[in-house]
Design a protein around this motif. Structure first.
Motif, mmCIF file in Angstrom:
data_model
loop_
_atom_site.group_PDB
_atom_site.id
_atom_site.type_symbol
_atom_site.label_atom_id
_atom_site.label_comp_id
_atom_site.label_asym_id
_atom_site.label_seq_id
_atom_site.Cartn_x
_atom_site.Cartn_y
_atom_site.Cartn_z
ATOM 1 N N ASN A 138 0.805 -1.201 0.000
ATOM 2 C CA ASN A 138 0.000 0.000 0.000
ATOM 3 C C ASN A 138 0.843 1.257 0.000
ATOM 4 N N VAL A 139 2.028 1.125 0.550
ATOM 5 C CA VAL A 139 2.758 2.332 0.887
ATOM 6 C C VAL A 139 2.767 3.285 -0.287
ATOM 7 N N GLY A 140 2.138 4.408 -0.032
ATOM 8 C CA GLY A 140 1.645 5.299 -1.057
ATOM 9 C C GLY A 140 2.692 5.831 -1.992
ATOM 10 N N GLN A 141 2.348 5.721 -3.219
ATOM 11 C CA GLN A 141 3.052 6.436 -4.259
ATOM 12 C C GLN A 141 4.558 6.335 -4.182
ATOM 13 N N ARG B 66 6.069 11.997 4.077
ATOM 14 C CA ARG B 66 4.622 11.896 4.022
ATOM 15 C C ARG B 66 4.111 10.892 5.052
ATOM 16 N N GLN B 68 1.551 7.987 5.684
ATOM 17 C CA GLN B 68 0.667 7.059 4.980
ATOM 18 C C GLN B 68 -0.279 6.424 5.987
ATOM 19 N N PHE B 70 -2.916 3.620 6.864
ATOM 20 C CA PHE B 70 -3.248 2.291 6.361
ATOM 21 C C PHE B 70 -4.706 1.956 6.558
ATOM 22 N N ASN B 138 -5.638 -1.363 -1.775
ATOM 23 C CA ASN B 138 -4.577 -1.563 -2.750
ATOM 24 C C ASN B 138 -5.064 -1.372 -4.159
#
Lengths: 249, 249
Positions: A138-141, B66, B68, B70, B138
């Motif tokens: 998931n860890v964004g972008q 950033r 994040q 979850f 996801n």
DNA sequence: CGAATAGTTGAGGTGGCTCAAATTTTGTGG
DNA sequence: CCACAAAATTTGAGCCACCTCAACTATTCG
């Protein structure tokens, strides 16, 4: 069958008698060809499927037609995400290489975990590690290069955990793209980029790591989320241990 | 305390005696102010923390600074992701509103699940539903509008499941952005967009749903992954049931 | 009432996308 | 072992969704 036994042994204190009891509950064995589905969506059943050999992936086709891969599966993994506990199947599983699988009846799981609580604990832990992988993805972008590199690190470590060391990562660029959520075109360019950097082998069609340390560095990879004991012990100080890990070949 | 009891009752057949036994194991109660951490990374402990009131989020600060997010947590949720099973904490939890939490010793969980296997089953199931949420988040590259809409649908349904119906969704645009993996600027523009469409209330600072049906449609939302029984029963044919669900207010 | 905190607006840049076609590799049947 | 079909990889070109930076405005709260 000891693919599962090997894994569980790492997850809790389990003696051979318990493992033996579990192993004997797997009867049938089935072979699946590359590209075929092992499980389909919505299939609800009275048994669970475990991967014995090969590599599979859990995926879903999303509205726009793209295939989203949630996780890769290796020998010892439960294909159906423990349908024993949560019967609803919202994703399918397909074989990325030739695979063989075996099944265990839910009622057998129930019986054996009642008899041997440690086994139940190990299975529960296993589900949580799977969740941990979902979370990490998931860890964004992450930018594309880091994202692909991270995916490759994960697969390398997971392959090593089942004793496959130094070989090519057995999946296509399309598979990688669907897992990373990138287009195949951009995935291809990213892989070429990693080859340029000397991180992946050139000349080869397959995807194979040429320079592990640098790959880890690019990915900012920290294997702890995988909770693999043999790996964890080497991972307290990221940089040089990964190095050690690969000095074998 | 019955926040947890209420949830577990939905996840397995559990009688009042069992729930009572569980509830009495929670002793202390602690209040946390909005913005403060409930758990920090790396904190390993002998007990688990359960949210009683308020809304919290599990998050991690990634390399580029950033945050994040979850998952969001509501009353009845285990804040520490069942550190009982997997002690390694790789993320922190912070309070998005005023919260109160309570704790239970790991050894008490061990004892009580041994006595009442149904409770153990319910807890295991609960972890799998959490994993299911990770998986859903996801789902690759939803465009911003759909992504935000989906997030809002999920929070609405989860709030309803604990009896909070029709109010504003108690989080800021920054929280939403960090969960969606979008910049705050783009999140803001997307919310304005949804307001233009009449899906969210205008004029209000808070985020509140004005037109549930359309929100569901935009999000292509299917609540089944949340495995909330009261919701599932209404969700077999997506379109009009969501409608029913919101005709209350 | 001042200081945070939260939300809004504008402008310009870019990473990754889509479309479309070429090339290479692999698999299959004869 | 070859020929052809199918699958996988590669390349080019143009575009846009979302980003960053930077300010300004509204709201909350001590």
């Amino acid at each position: 069958m000891h693919a599962l036994a090997r894994k569980l042994r790492n997850l809790a204190t389990i003696d051979d008698e318990e493992l033996q009891a579990l192993v004997t509950m797997f009867r049938t064995k089935r072979n699946i060809r590359r590209g075929d589905d092992i499980l389909t969506i919505g299939s609800s059943s009275a048994y669970s499927t475990v991967l014995l050999q090969g590599v599979a992936c859990r995926y879903k086709i999303v509205e726009n037609g793209r295939r989203q891969i949630f996780t890769f599966q290796y020998p010892g993994d439960f294909c159906d995400g423990y349908s024993y506990i949560l019967p609803t199947q919202d994703s399918a599983v397909s074989a990325l290489t030739e695979c063989s699988v075996s099944i265990i009846q839910h009622k057998d799981i129930e019986r054996i975990t009642a008899t041997f609580p440690n086994l139940g604990l190990a299975l529960w832990r296993d589900t949580m590690i799977e969740a941990s992988i979902f979370r990490e993805w998931n860890v964004g972008q992450r930018p594309a290069r880091e994202r692909i590199a991270h995916l490759l690190c994960e697969q390398t470590v997971r392959l090593e955990a089942i004793g496959i060391i130094g070989g090519a990562i057995p999946m296509t660029q399309v598979d990688l793209a669907d897992a990373a959520g990138l287009s195949t075109v951009h995935t291809n360019r990213t892989i070429q980029d990693l080859r340029q950097l000397g991180v992946l082998l050139r000349n080869r069609r397959a995807i194979a790591v040429a320079h592990w340390d640098r790959l880890v560095e690019i990915a900012k990879f920290d294997a702890r989320y995988l909770n693999i004991p043999q790996v964890l012990s080497k991972w307290s100080s990221p940089a040089q241990i990964c190095h050690d890990a690969r000095n074998l070949h």
